[in-house]
Design an enzyme around this catalytic site. Sequence first.
Site, PDB file in Angstrom:
ATOM      1  N   ILE A  35      66.274  35.880  30.591  1.00 28.31           N
ATOM      2  CA  ILE A  35      66.829  36.936  30.208  1.00 28.31           C
ATOM      3  C   ILE A  35      66.073  38.268  30.286  1.00 28.31           C
ATOM      4  O   ILE A  35      64.996  38.070  29.736  1.00 28.31           O
ATOM      5  CB  ILE A  35      67.593  36.839  28.850  1.00 28.31           C
ATOM      6  CG1 ILE A  35      68.473  35.783  28.714  1.00 28.31           C
ATOM      7  CG2 ILE A  35      68.319  38.139  28.261  1.00 28.31           C
ATOM      8  CD1 ILE A  35      68.959  35.059  27.113  1.00 28.31           C
ATOM      9  N   HIS A  36      66.692  39.043  31.153  1.00 29.94           N
ATOM     10  CA  HIS A  36      66.227  40.463  31.151  1.00 29.94           C
ATOM     11  C   HIS A  36      67.266  41.279  31.261  1.00 29.94           C
ATOM     12  O   HIS A  36      68.546  41.063  31.311  1.00 29.94           O
ATOM     13  CB  HIS A  36      65.064  40.819  32.354  1.00 29.94           C
ATOM     14  CG  HIS A  36      65.747  40.123  33.550  1.00 29.94           C
ATOM     15  ND1 HIS A  36      66.345  40.902  34.574  1.00 29.94           N
ATOM     16  CD2 HIS A  36      65.766  38.821  33.987  1.00 29.94           C
ATOM     17  CE1 HIS A  36      66.815  40.195  35.525  1.00 29.94           C
ATOM     18  NE2 HIS A  36      66.668  38.853  35.341  1.00 29.94           N
ATOM     19  N   GLY A  37      67.179  42.775  31.673  1.00 30.64           N
ATOM     20  CA  GLY A  37      68.130  43.624  31.705  1.00 30.64           C
ATOM     21  C   GLY A  37      69.253  43.345  32.763  1.00 30.64           C
ATOM     22  O   GLY A  37      70.626  43.345  32.484  1.00 30.64           O
ATOM     23  N   GLY A  90      71.085  40.001  31.095  1.00 31.18           N
ATOM     24  CA  GLY A  90      71.701  40.457  29.880  1.00 31.18           C
ATOM     25  C   GLY A  90      72.721  41.363  29.581  1.00 31.18           C
ATOM     26  O   GLY A  90      73.618  41.356  28.752  1.00 31.18           O
TER      27      GLY A  90
END
Length: 160
Positions: A16-18, A21
């Site tokens: 999960i990262h920008g 997410g």
Amino acid sequence: MAEPNILLTRIDNRLIHGQVGVTWVNHLGANLILVANDQVAEDPVQQNLMDMVVPDTIQTRFFSIQKTIDIIHKASPRQKIFIVVKDPHDALKLVKGGVPIKKINIGNMHYEEGKKQIAPTVSVDEEDIKAFKELAKLGVELDLRRVPDEKGQNILDLIK
């Protein structure tokens, strides 16, 4: 028992990262991100860092591969699930374990020694290629793209 509402599974070694997410979650309309990864399932610090990127309206779960296999079929029909795994080997274990994954988005697999770059954000070795070919044989669609509005490519066209 009803089949779990899995919207998409993504391979992204960052988990999960920008992009995951926010961008992918909004595009899919997901309300649950399930990270299936043995290391992260045991690491609350990584979980907390990943949770910081996700809007409060989206739930997250951090399960081992086996726990995902064991409980995915107990998911509520209201859960719109976006599964994120680190590599094609974990995805293959899920599929072989009975998780009904029909489509996998390949988003990010960093270059490292022994891997060849096949796309700007994807590098593979022979073991990765074997896993992708086996997933395809099991009927899983393999779509390489970083972000939703990018034109996808079948990864098998790039690894032959």
